[in-house]
Enzyme design. Sequence first.
Site, mmCIF file in Angstrom:
data_model
loop_
_atom_site.group_PDB
_atom_site.id
_atom_site.type_symbol
_atom_site.label_atom_id
_atom_site.label_comp_id
_atom_site.label_asym_id
_atom_site.label_seq_id
_atom_site.Cartn_x
_atom_site.Cartn_y
_atom_site.Cartn_z
ATOM 1 N N GLU A 1 -4.623 0.441 -3.511
ATOM 2 C CA GLU A 1 -3.240 0.910 -3.661
ATOM 3 C C GLU A 1 -2.255 -0.257 -3.634
ATOM 4 O OE1 GLU A 1 -3.663 5.434 -1.908
ATOM 5 O OE2 GLU A 1 -3.018 3.837 -0.548
ATOM 6 N N ASP B 1 -6.986 1.065 0.825
ATOM 7 C CA ASP B 1 -5.608 0.580 0.948
ATOM 8 C C ASP B 1 -5.338 -0.594 0.015
ATOM 9 O OD1 ASP B 1 -5.192 2.478 2.874
ATOM 10 O OD2 ASP B 1 -5.264 1.095 4.573
ATOM 11 N N ASP C 1 0.545 3.800 -3.139
ATOM 12 C CA ASP C 1 0.113 5.180 -2.926
ATOM 13 C C ASP C 1 0.954 6.138 -3.766
ATOM 14 O OD1 ASP C 1 -1.267 7.359 -1.316
ATOM 15 O OD2 ASP C 1 0.802 7.715 -0.740
ATOM 16 N N GLU D 1 0.836 -1.210 0.000
ATOM 17 C CA GLU D 1 0.000 0.000 0.000
ATOM 18 C C GLU D 1 0.861 1.247 0.000
ATOM 19 O OE1 GLU D 1 -1.559 3.462 1.905
ATOM 20 O OE2 GLU D 1 -0.512 1.948 3.102
#
Length: 234
Positions: A122, A119, A50, A46
């Site tokens: 990502e 999350d 991101d 994650e």
Amino acid sequence: MVSAQKAAIALEERTGYRFLDLKRLERALTHSSVQTPSRANYERLEFLGDRVLGLAVAEMLFNAFPDAPEGELSVRLNALVNAETCAAVADEIGLADLIHTGSDIKSLNDKRLLNVRADVVEALIATIYIEGGLEAARVFVMRYWQKRSLETGAARRDAKTELQEWAHQQDNVHPIYAIVSRSGPDHDPLFVVEVTVKGFDPETGEGRSKRIAEQSAAEAMLYRQGIWKRDGSA
């Protein structure tokens, strides 16, 4: 629990991308509440995803809005990479039924678990990036974010900034945020926050973090006061 192989087949049908490393995919779909010997979960993926998402969206906006100033691009970027948008993408893909969680988490469709779904999106982006490089990640992001980038509300500022400027215009006052309550386990807390602007009734909001709850409370007041409209316009 859906096996990694079944998850890979389902995701290939839903996203058009074929995941190659089933162990990595399983890790991308595993929440930290799952007690496994290796304690492998999506958190590291994650973190990477991101950043990849931010780069891909920034590039997409840079090319799509050649006349937009930096400030507008930043507003659009923040709206497209926030938890709400990522969770919406997760829901579009149908990720909730593929994520592995501990027994204490009842339903990933719960509003309070929005961040978990965000999350995992990502983490999937990171998995695609590791396997297929930036181009593969870019294709995935374009598929699910391009249409959203053109929506009216995509250029709207975050709720706390908007509320602060509105409050300042009323009587040179500032919104005050206070935590009303905190409940739930440490890995999945629920915050309830109240926002007060002098001269107006307070509003409350909730979320899995103090920041999200504050944004939710600010949004509630903006909608109530008519500063924001439900169609996404300001």
